[in-house]
Design a protein around this motif. Structure first.
Motif, PDB file in Angstrom:
ATOM      1  N   LYS A 284       0.939   2.674   4.998  1.00 34.01           N
ATOM      2  CA  LYS A 284      -0.218   2.060   5.644  1.00 34.01           C
ATOM      3  C   LYS A 284      -0.090   0.537   5.673  1.00 34.01           C
ATOM      4  O   LYS A 284       0.252  -0.092   4.685  1.00 34.01           O
ATOM      5  N   GLY A 285      -0.387  -0.050   6.853  1.00 28.26           N
ATOM      6  CA  GLY A 285      -0.406  -1.499   6.991  1.00 28.26           C
ATOM      7  C   GLY A 285       0.940  -2.134   7.281  1.00 28.26           C
ATOM      8  O   GLY A 285       1.030  -3.351   7.418  1.00 28.26           O
ATOM      9  N   GLN A 286       1.986  -1.325   7.382  1.00 28.69           N
ATOM     10  CA  GLN A 286       3.299  -1.887   7.687  1.00 28.69           C
ATOM     11  C   GLN A 286       3.460  -2.099   9.197  1.00 28.69           C
ATOM     12  O   GLN A 286       2.971  -1.302   9.997  1.00 28.69           O
ATOM     13  N   ILE A 287       4.135  -3.185   9.563  1.00 23.09           N
ATOM     14  CA  ILE A 287       4.602  -3.346  10.951  1.00 23.09           C
ATOM     15  C   ILE A 287       6.104  -3.116  10.911  1.00 23.09           C
ATOM     16  O   ILE A 287       6.859  -3.911  10.360  1.00 23.09           O
TER      17      ILE A 287
ATOM     18  N   ASN B  87       0.844  -1.187   0.000  1.00 21.48           N
ATOM     19  CA  ASN B  87       0.000   0.000   0.000  1.00 21.48           C
ATOM     20  C   ASN B  87       0.884   1.244   0.000  1.00 21.48           C
ATOM     21  O   ASN B  87       1.772   1.390   0.819  1.00 21.48           O
ATOM     22  N   LYS B  88       0.638   2.136  -0.969  1.00 23.90           N
ATOM     23  CA  LYS B  88       1.518   3.308  -1.111  1.00 23.90           C
ATOM     24  C   LYS B  88       0.995   4.548  -0.376  1.00 23.90           C
ATOM     25  O   LYS B  88       1.478   5.653  -0.601  1.00 23.90           O
ATOM     26  N   GLU B  89      -0.031   4.343   0.480  1.00 18.25           N
ATOM     27  CA  GLU B  89      -0.510   5.494   1.255  1.00 18.25           C
ATOM     28  C   GLU B  89       0.479   5.776   2.381  1.00 18.25           C
ATOM     29  O   GLU B  89       0.678   4.955   3.274  1.00 18.25           O
ATOM     30  N   LYS B  90       1.114   6.945   2.302  1.00 19.04           N
ATOM     31  CA  LYS B  90       2.149   7.287   3.282  1.00 19.04           C
ATOM     32  C   LYS B  90       1.496   7.744   4.586  1.00 19.04           C
ATOM     33  O   LYS B  90       0.659   8.635   4.594  1.00 19.04           O
ATOM     34  N   ILE B  91       1.905   7.106   5.683  1.00 21.08           N
ATOM     35  CA  ILE B  91       1.346   7.444   6.999  1.00 21.08           C
ATOM     36  C   ILE B  91       2.249   8.417   7.736  1.00 21.08           C
ATOM     37  O   ILE B  91       1.780   9.359   8.375  1.00 21.08           O
ATOM     38  N   LEU B  92       3.560   8.187   7.652  1.00 23.00           N
ATOM     39  CA  LEU B  92       4.469   9.149   8.282  1.00 23.00           C
ATOM     40  C   LEU B  92       5.776   9.227   7.503  1.00 23.00           C
ATOM     41  O   LEU B  92       6.170   8.278   6.827  1.00 23.00           O
ATOM     42  N   SER B  93       6.398  10.378   7.579  1.00 18.05           N
ATOM     43  CA  SER B  93       7.719  10.536   6.951  1.00 18.05           C
ATOM     44  C   SER B  93       8.598  11.415   7.826  1.00 18.05           C
ATOM     45  O   SER B  93       8.135  12.401   8.418  1.00 18.05           O
TER      46      SER B  93
END
Length: 264
Positions: free
Chosen positions: A31-34, A2-8
């Motif tokens: 999004k969705g990464q652990i 998923n390429k929706e960036k949650i934080l940078s």
């Protein structure tokens, strides 16, 4: 992915006096990464997390969470975050019910909804009988479960967990690992910091290794294995950080313990 960036994080730096803690961290989390966020003591892991949570100011660089620069002072993003710190203070004089209801209300849930949801979550951990008991009577493992519940009550999109399995028994660890996997499958993003390499290796979709305030490795466990001659994450960690003396230190330590003992 998923390429929706949650934080940078862009060139994130932090110093305490003349001591540099973070040396230009660049990171994008989707999004969705652990994210397994690991490193030796003093590497800057907790500092990074506390800066992202808005608990520490005076940093250099830029942090965006949910597309917003947190330096702009709009703290509404915090309502979508859950946090379990490594060492957390709970209000010992409150019951679990009072503490969790209070926490839920802080995040905008109604008192009734907070209490009902908190009780159901406590029940899943087998703690329903302790719901109206003071937290001062709770064991470390029970407190940890209450903290995990408090971080999830408001159904956050981004979770920061710092040693969340501290004090938990083996069965509880299995449950928490499965909860994290299912939350990630729902699209929740989890930033997970721990010294327990075996758990990080198993639950993380991406592992970031921090040494002296710099990212020195970033990838899946399989990618880190390919870049290293070692097998387990613990061995890879030791190789990258240059720590290979554990056996010699242990031998010297045990030798000193045995020296002049009562058994001689």
């Amino acid at each position: 992915m998923n390429k929706e960036k949650i934080l940078s994080l862009t060139d994130l730096t932090m110093s305490y006096g003349s001591k540099k803690i973070l040396n230009g961290i660049n990171l994008e989390v989707y999004k969705g990464q652990i994210i397994g966020y690991i490193g030796p003591n003093g590497a800057g892991k907790s500092t990074t997390v506390k800066i992202m949570l808005g608990l520490i100011e005076g940093y250099g660089g830029k942090i965006e969470i949910f597309g917003e620069d947190i330096a702009k002072g709009d703290f509404s993003y915090k309502g979508k975050i859950g946090y379990v710190p490594e060492t957390a203070e709970v209000y010992d004089n409150l019951t679990a019910c009072e503490f969790l209801t209070f926490t839920g209300e802080l995040y905008g849930l109604s008192s009734e909804n907070s209490e009902k949801k908190a009780f159901e979550l406590m029940k899943e951990f087998g703690l329903e009988a302790a719901f109206h008991q003071r937290l001062s009577s709770f064991s470390k493992g029970m407190r940890q479960k209450v903290l995990i519940i408090s971080s999830l009550l408001h159904d956050p999109d981004l979770l920061f967990f710092d040693e969340p399995l501290s004090g938990l028994d083996a069965n509880s660890v299995m449950i928490i690992k499965e909860i994290l996997a299912q939350l990630a499958a729902q699209g929740k993003t989890i930033f997970y910091s721990s010294h327990i390499m075996e758990v990080v290796e198993k639950i993380s979709s991406r592992i970031i290794l921090l040494v002296e305030g710099k990212v020195v490795a970033d990838g899946t466990f399989e990618e880190l294995q390919e870049q290293s001659a070692e097998g387990t994450l613990e061995e890879i960690f030791n190789q990258i950080t240059g720590f290979t003396e554990h056996k010699q230190i242990a031998e010297r330590f045990v030798g000193l313990v045995s020296e002049g003992s009562a058994h001689d």
